[in-house]
Design an enzyme around this catalytic site. Structure first.
Site, PDB file in Angstrom:
ATOM      1  N   ARG A   1       0.853  -1.190   0.000  1.00  0.00           N
ATOM      2  CA  ARG A   1       0.000   0.000   0.000  1.00  0.00           C
ATOM      3  C   ARG A   1       0.883   1.231   0.000  1.00  0.00           C
ATOM      4  O   ARG A   1       1.864   1.304   0.741  1.00  0.00           O
ATOM      5  CB  ARG A   1      -0.867   0.051   1.262  1.00  0.00           C
ATOM      6  CG  ARG A   1      -2.014  -0.893   1.307  1.00  0.00           C
ATOM      7  CD  ARG A   1      -3.007  -0.453   2.402  1.00  0.00           C
ATOM      8  NE  ARG A   1      -2.352   0.106   3.574  1.00  0.00           N
ATOM      9  CZ  ARG A   1      -1.983  -0.598   4.644  1.00  0.00           C
ATOM     10  NH1 ARG A   1      -2.201  -1.888   4.675  1.00  0.00           N
ATOM     11  NH2 ARG A   1      -1.412  -0.019   5.666  1.00  0.00           N
TER      12      ARG A   1
ATOM     13  N   TYR B   1      -1.196  -3.413  -7.219  1.00  0.00           N
ATOM     14  CA  TYR B   1      -1.018  -4.255  -6.043  1.00  0.00           C
ATOM     15  C   TYR B   1      -2.104  -4.062  -4.989  1.00  0.00           C
ATOM     16  O   TYR B   1      -2.426  -2.937  -4.607  1.00  0.00           O
ATOM     17  CB  TYR B   1       0.346  -3.973  -5.396  1.00  0.00           C
ATOM     18  CG  TYR B   1       0.644  -4.935  -4.274  1.00  0.00           C
ATOM     19  CD1 TYR B   1       1.227  -6.159  -4.548  1.00  0.00           C
ATOM     20  CD2 TYR B   1       0.275  -4.655  -2.977  1.00  0.00           C
ATOM     21  CE1 TYR B   1       1.461  -7.077  -3.537  1.00  0.00           C
ATOM     22  CE2 TYR B   1       0.493  -5.561  -1.961  1.00  0.00           C
ATOM     23  CZ  TYR B   1       1.096  -6.771  -2.244  1.00  0.00           C
ATOM     24  OH  TYR B   1       1.302  -7.679  -1.245  1.00  0.00           O
TER      25      TYR B   1
ATOM     26  N   LYS C   1      -9.618  -1.691   1.157  1.00  0.00           N
ATOM     27  CA  LYS C   1      -9.439  -0.552   2.072  1.00  0.00           C
ATOM     28  C   LYS C   1     -10.113   0.719   1.539  1.00  0.00           C
ATOM     29  O   LYS C   1     -10.678   1.504   2.304  1.00  0.00           O
ATOM     30  CB  LYS C   1      -7.955  -0.287   2.308  1.00  0.00           C
ATOM     31  CG  LYS C   1      -7.141  -1.499   2.745  1.00  0.00           C
ATOM     32  CD  LYS C   1      -7.597  -2.099   4.046  1.00  0.00           C
ATOM     33  CE  LYS C   1      -6.581  -3.132   4.534  1.00  0.00           C
ATOM     34  NZ  LYS C   1      -7.014  -3.858   5.725  1.00  0.00           N
TER      35      LYS C   1
ATOM     36  N   HIS D   1     -11.829  -1.493  10.847  1.00  0.00           N
ATOM     37  CA  HIS D   1     -10.734  -2.405  10.492  1.00  0.00           C
ATOM     38  C   HIS D   1     -10.687  -3.519  11.540  1.00  0.00           C
ATOM     39  O   HIS D   1      -9.785  -3.589  12.360  1.00  0.00           O
ATOM     40  CB  HIS D   1      -9.429  -1.596  10.473  1.00  0.00           C
ATOM     41  CG  HIS D   1      -8.254  -2.319   9.924  1.00  0.00           C
ATOM     42  ND1 HIS D   1      -6.967  -2.062  10.335  1.00  0.00           N
ATOM     43  CD2 HIS D   1      -8.146  -3.285   8.982  1.00  0.00           C
ATOM     44  CE1 HIS D   1      -6.123  -2.840   9.677  1.00  0.00           C
ATOM     45  NE2 HIS D   1      -6.814  -3.585   8.859  1.00  0.00           N
TER      46      HIS D   1
ATOM     47  N   SER E   1      -2.442  -3.657  10.699  1.00  0.00           N
ATOM     48  CA  SER E   1      -2.123  -4.702   9.728  1.00  0.00           C
ATOM     49  C   SER E   1      -0.923  -5.519  10.186  1.00  0.00           C
ATOM     50  O   SER E   1       0.037  -4.984  10.746  1.00  0.00           O
ATOM     51  CB  SER E   1      -1.818  -4.082   8.359  1.00  0.00           C
ATOM     52  OG  SER E   1      -2.974  -3.479   7.823  1.00  0.00           O
ATOM     53  N   ALA E   2      -1.003  -6.831   9.923  1.00  0.00           N
ATOM     54  CA  ALA E   2       0.078  -7.778  10.226  1.00  0.00           C
ATOM     55  C   ALA E   2       0.345  -7.906  11.720  1.00  0.00           C
ATOM     56  O   ALA E   2       1.452  -8.241  12.136  1.00  0.00           O
ATOM     57  CB  ALA E   2       1.363  -7.403   9.482  1.00  0.00           C
ATOM     58  N   CYS E   3      -0.659  -7.638  12.551  1.00  0.00           N
ATOM     59  CA  CYS E   3      -0.524  -7.807  13.994  1.00  0.00           C
ATOM     60  C   CYS E   3      -1.338  -8.986  14.517  1.00  0.00           C
ATOM     61  O   CYS E   3      -1.609  -9.067  15.707  1.00  0.00           O
ATOM     62  CB  CYS E   3      -0.933  -6.530  14.727  1.00  0.00           C
ATOM     63  SG  CYS E   3       0.304  -5.227  14.667  1.00  0.00           S
ATOM     64  N   GLY E   4      -1.743  -9.871  13.624  1.00  0.00           N
ATOM     65  CA  GLY E   4      -2.367 -11.098  14.097  1.00  0.00           C
ATOM     66  C   GLY E   4      -3.873 -11.166  14.007  1.00  0.00           C
ATOM     67  O   GLY E   4      -4.483 -12.025  14.646  1.00  0.00           O
TER      68      GLY E   4
ATOM     69  N   ASN F   1      -4.744 -14.478  12.394  1.00  0.00           N
ATOM     70  CA  ASN F   1      -4.447 -15.563  13.331  1.00  0.00           C
ATOM     71  C   ASN F   1      -5.514 -15.682  14.412  1.00  0.00           C
ATOM     72  O   ASN F   1      -5.928 -16.788  14.787  1.00  0.00           O
ATOM     73  CB  ASN F   1      -3.075 -15.346  13.976  1.00  0.00           C
ATOM     74  CG  ASN F   1      -1.926 -15.647  13.036  1.00  0.00           C
ATOM     75  OD1 ASN F   1      -2.133 -16.169  11.939  1.00  0.00           O
ATOM     76  ND2 ASN F   1      -0.718 -15.323  13.450  1.00  0.00           N
TER      77      ASN F   1
ATOM     78  N   ASP G   1     -10.750  -9.133   8.658  1.00  0.00           N
ATOM     79  CA  ASP G   1     -10.096  -7.843   8.414  1.00  0.00           C
ATOM     80  C   ASP G   1     -11.017  -6.640   8.546  1.00  0.00           C
ATOM     81  O   ASP G   1     -10.596  -5.602   9.032  1.00  0.00           O
ATOM     82  CB  ASP G   1      -9.471  -7.845   7.016  1.00  0.00           C
ATOM     83  CG  ASP G   1      -8.519  -6.688   6.792  1.00  0.00           C
ATOM     84  OD1 ASP G   1      -7.712  -6.400   7.693  1.00  0.00           O
ATOM     85  OD2 ASP G   1      -8.574  -6.060   5.716  1.00  0.00           O
TER      86      ASP G   1
ATOM     87  N   ARG H   1       1.456 -12.112  -0.089  1.00  0.00           N
ATOM     88  CA  ARG H   1       0.066 -12.325   0.291  1.00  0.00           C
ATOM     89  C   ARG H   1      -0.523 -13.596  -0.294  1.00  0.00           C
ATOM     90  O   ARG H   1      -0.114 -14.060  -1.351  1.00  0.00           O
ATOM     91  CB  ARG H   1      -0.781 -11.137  -0.206  1.00  0.00           C
ATOM     92  CG  ARG H   1      -0.429  -9.800   0.438  1.00  0.00           C
ATOM     93  CD  ARG H   1      -1.028  -9.657   1.800  1.00  0.00           C
ATOM     94  NE  ARG H   1      -0.639  -8.417   2.468  1.00  0.00           N
ATOM     95  CZ  ARG H   1      -1.376  -7.825   3.394  1.00  0.00           C
ATOM     96  NH1 ARG H   1      -2.527  -8.334   3.773  1.00  0.00           N
ATOM     97  NH2 ARG H   1      -0.954  -6.714   3.966  1.00  0.00           N
TER      98      ARG H   1
ATOM     99  N   ARG I   1       1.152  -4.399  18.709  1.00  0.00           N
ATOM    100  CA  ARG I   1       2.433  -4.954  19.161  1.00  0.00           C
ATOM    101  C   ARG I   1       3.078  -3.976  20.122  1.00  0.00           C
ATOM    102  O   ARG I   1       3.628  -2.956  19.714  1.00  0.00           O
ATOM    103  CB  ARG I   1       3.365  -5.185  17.954  1.00  0.00           C
ATOM    104  CG  ARG I   1       2.958  -6.349  17.075  1.00  0.00           C
ATOM    105  CD  ARG I   1       3.920  -6.510  15.891  1.00  0.00           C
ATOM    106  NE  ARG I   1       3.575  -7.679  15.105  1.00  0.00           N
ATOM    107  CZ  ARG I   1       4.077  -8.894  15.286  1.00  0.00           C
ATOM    108  NH1 ARG I   1       4.972  -9.087  16.238  1.00  0.00           N
ATOM    109  NH2 ARG I   1       3.714  -9.897  14.524  1.00  0.00           N
TER     110      ARG I   1
ATOM    111  N   ASN J   1      -4.363 -17.917  23.162  1.00  0.00           N
ATOM    112  CA  ASN J   1      -5.124 -16.673  23.337  1.00  0.00           C
ATOM    113  C   ASN J   1      -6.591 -16.936  23.666  1.00  0.00           C
ATOM    114  O   ASN J   1      -7.305 -16.032  24.096  1.00  0.00           O
ATOM    115  CB  ASN J   1      -5.006 -15.799  22.087  1.00  0.00           C
ATOM    116  CG  ASN J   1      -3.598 -15.259  21.902  1.00  0.00           C
ATOM    117  OD1 ASN J   1      -2.823 -15.165  22.850  1.00  0.00           O
ATOM    118  ND2 ASN J   1      -3.247 -14.911  20.674  1.00  0.00           N
TER     119      ASN J   1
END
Length: 633
Positions: free
Chosen positions: A97, A246, A255, A275, A297-300, A303, A322, A416, A447, A543
């Site tokens: 992005r 992309y 987004k 989000h 983003s990319a903080c789980g 998961n 998401d 991705r 994080r 968790n």
């Protein structure tokens, strides 16, 4: 390398001579489009000057046709180890992005961005005046699709026909984007049946490479990185994106629409576009609770949305990983939907230990972007070292030979996977329920290596909004930032705000009304480390123990103690039986006084600098009370 291979055409069967200026319609019936869509397509055709129009229907034959052409061209490589899975390597200059080139345009600047302190660069959105944006657009879009096909993609964000859903139409000259939009949204001409008099969000995208191409095309990936712009016009419900093929720059339902434009629609209509993941947890007694959670983003998020619980008797099901659209119904209950149709997840770090359900989701019908390829036709990225032969020959995302143990990385950090949500083995049966699912808890997180406890509950709705406004996290690979540093990401919406963040906080505060069942608000931090840099909490499937505590609090259980920052778990109230390694409870929940005084002061300064007079008074009052509480310790 040239970029003048033939586009995938079906037989040209219609030419709309008067309206489209002799532009052939390669597929579909232009006259069957709603008149307002026709008008917009005609307007865009006259500007972009494509050589043909291709009206998409989202069907499997359509996807097969486009996939076949992209395989012939070399844009896609078939991963023979799996069923209908493909690898795409982008131009190395088009991998993330591009927040610095993402703009919101409104007549009034402060409708879009807050009043920042003089001399401070604002980070909560970028505004450009209509006059200046017109100049930028006029320098890029005229003739941008010459020699290319314009794909007309009708799509629904959310289940088609749901009162919580919205309709968009994307025009693009990228058939890769068509394939990904088909996964990530519900592409179907059926959306026109529900359009009626309602607005649709107009999404115009071009890779910015009219033919003949002047810039060298790398990896069969046309783009124009020097001239990228992603422009949002919230009052017109419109997005225009140029130069990048992309991810969120080109899949405009994601987004751009689902957060930046939708947040404005949500403000105007009285709902929330966030989000956030949505998941359900069913306890051993069969009680089900739905939770929405916002992490940068990319903080789980993915998961957590697909967690495989370690506690016996618990079941987790995924609604979305998401984005959440949430609205209070007539009974005062907050109902949420996942407006997306697929997962666009970060690949590195995903494996059968960290997220087995994600791994099972993309074993077929998926597209992998900027991952590496194994010699036996499989995918590879950092985190899969224990799951393949150590001697396996690997081709990196940069098309170089590589083996495990060799210097460098095989996949791009923001590589991705794009796969249908319906393939997730734990998708909730109600994930496409048009009424949405009932949300009982909202969770923020990020994080935070030091100082921030594993979990806390807000004192009130207002206090929860303050906690969300102060979300911080280490920066991630999803954007163009380099290195690791703690960055403010309020509400996990910093890159995705569609309007003035102070007014956004006002909107959140305004949602609390008599008769509404307000969800409880929490904050979690899986990433606190000890003095040696070791994680204090095992995370992943464990968790569920924190989620169990959160659910008990939603049920009114007296298992919390008051602290200066919110309610913390009473010692022993989180189930710890069965953990592989002992957890240092006191360290995990400690609140170092000087750390929190500094943090509170820094959060206050951030809001003063970045939001200024637009910060709701109650937020600053609560921060002041938090500071005073620590001073008394």
């Amino acid at each position: 390398m040239s970029d003048n291979e033939e586009e995938p055409f079906m037989e040209v069967h219609e030419i709309v001579t008067q309206k489209l200026g002799h532009i052939p319609v390669a597929k579909g019936d232009f006259k069957k489009l709603p008149s307002k869509v026709q008008k917009w397509v005609i307007h865009s055709v006259n500007i972009c000057q494509p050589r043909a129009i291709y009206i998409c229907d989202g069907s499997k034959p359509e996807a097969d046709e486009v996939t076949h052409k992209l395989l012939e061209r070399g844009t896609l490589t078939k991963l023979t180890k799996y069923e209908e899975c493909y690898l795409c390597r982008t131009d190395p200059s088009d991998v993330a992005r591009v927040e610095s080139k993402t703009w919101i345009t409104t007549p009034e600047k402060y409708d879009t961005v807050p009043h920042v302190r003089e001399g401070v660069k604002g980070i909560l959105g970028q505004w450009m005046s209509p006059h200046d944006m017109k100049k930028e657009i006029d320098e890029r879009f005229p003739g941008c699709m010459k020699g290319r096909t314009m794909y007309v993609i009708p799509f629904s964000m959310g289940p088609i026909g749901s009162p919580l859903s919205k309709i968009g139409v994307q025009l693009t000259d990228s058939n890769y984007v068509l394939l990904c939009m088909r996964i990530m949204t519900r592409v179907s001409p059926r959306v026109f049946e529900f359009m009626g008099d309602h607005d649709f969000v107009k999404c115009l995208h071009s890779v910015g490479c009219p033919r003949p191409v002047e810039r060298k095309v790398i990896n069969h990936w046309p783009c124009n990185p020097d001239n990228v712009i992603i422009a949002h016009f919230p009052e017109e419900r419109k997005v225009k994106s140029y130069g990048s093929g992309y991810g969120g720059n080109s899949l405009l339902g994601k987004k751009c629409f689902a957060l930046r434009i939708a947040s404005v629609i949500a403000r105007d209509e009285g709902w929330m576009a966030e989000h956030m993941l949505i998941m359900s947890v069913t306890d051993p007694n069969g009680k089900e609770t739905f939770i929405a959670a916002a992490f940068p983003s990319a903080c789980g998020k993915t998961n957590l949305a697909m967690i495989q619980p370690t506690l016996p008797g618990y079941k987790v099901q995924c609604v979305g990983d998401d984005i959440a659209w949430m609205r209070f119904n007539s009974k005062g209950q907050l109902r949420g939907i996942n407006p997306e149709n697929g997962f666009f997840g970060v690949a590195p770090g995903t494996n059968f230990k960290t997220n087995p359900n994600a791994m099972r989701s993309f074993q077929k019908n998926s597209i992998f972007t900027n991952v590496a390829e194994t010699a036996d036709g499989g995918y590879f990225w950092e985190g899969l070292e224990d799951e393949i032969d150590k001697n396996m020959s690997i081709t990196t995302w940069l098309n170089q030979e590589w083996r495990i143990g060799k210097a460098g990385t095989a996949a791009h950090p923001n590589a991705r996977f794009t796969c249908p949500a319906s393939q997730c083995p734990i998708m909730h049966p109600k994930w496409e329920d048009p009424e949405g699912v009932p949300i009982s808890a909202l969770i923020f997180g990020g994080r935070r290596p030091t100082g921030v406890p594993l979990v806390l509950e807000s004192f009130s709705w207002e206090h929860g909004v303050m906690i969300g406004a102060c979300v911080k996290s280490e920066s991630t690979a999803a954007a163009e930032h380099k290195g690791k540093k703690i960055m403010h990401d309020p509400m996990a919406m910093r890159p995705f705000m569609g309007y003035n963040f102070g007014k956004y906080l006002d909107h959140w505060l305004s949602l609390k009304k008599d008769g509404r069942q307000m969800p409880k608000i929490f904050h979690v931090n899986w990433f606190r480390v000890d003095e040696h840099g070791k994680f204090l909490w095992p995370g992943f499937g464990e968790n569920i123990r924190v989620l169990d505590w959160i659910i008990q609090r939603c049920q009114g259980k007296d298992i919390a103690v008051k602290s200066p920052i919110g309610y913390l778990p009473k010692k022993g109230s989180i189930k710890m039986e069965g953990l592989k390694d002992p957890v240092n409870w006191d360290e995990l929940f400690s609140l170092p006084k000087h750390y929190w005084l500094d943090d509170t002061h820094e959060s206050t300064r951030f809001l003063e600098d970045q939001v200024g007079c637009d910060v709701p008074e109650v937020i600053m009052k609560l921060l002041k009370e938090q500071e005073e509480s620590f001073k008394k310790m």
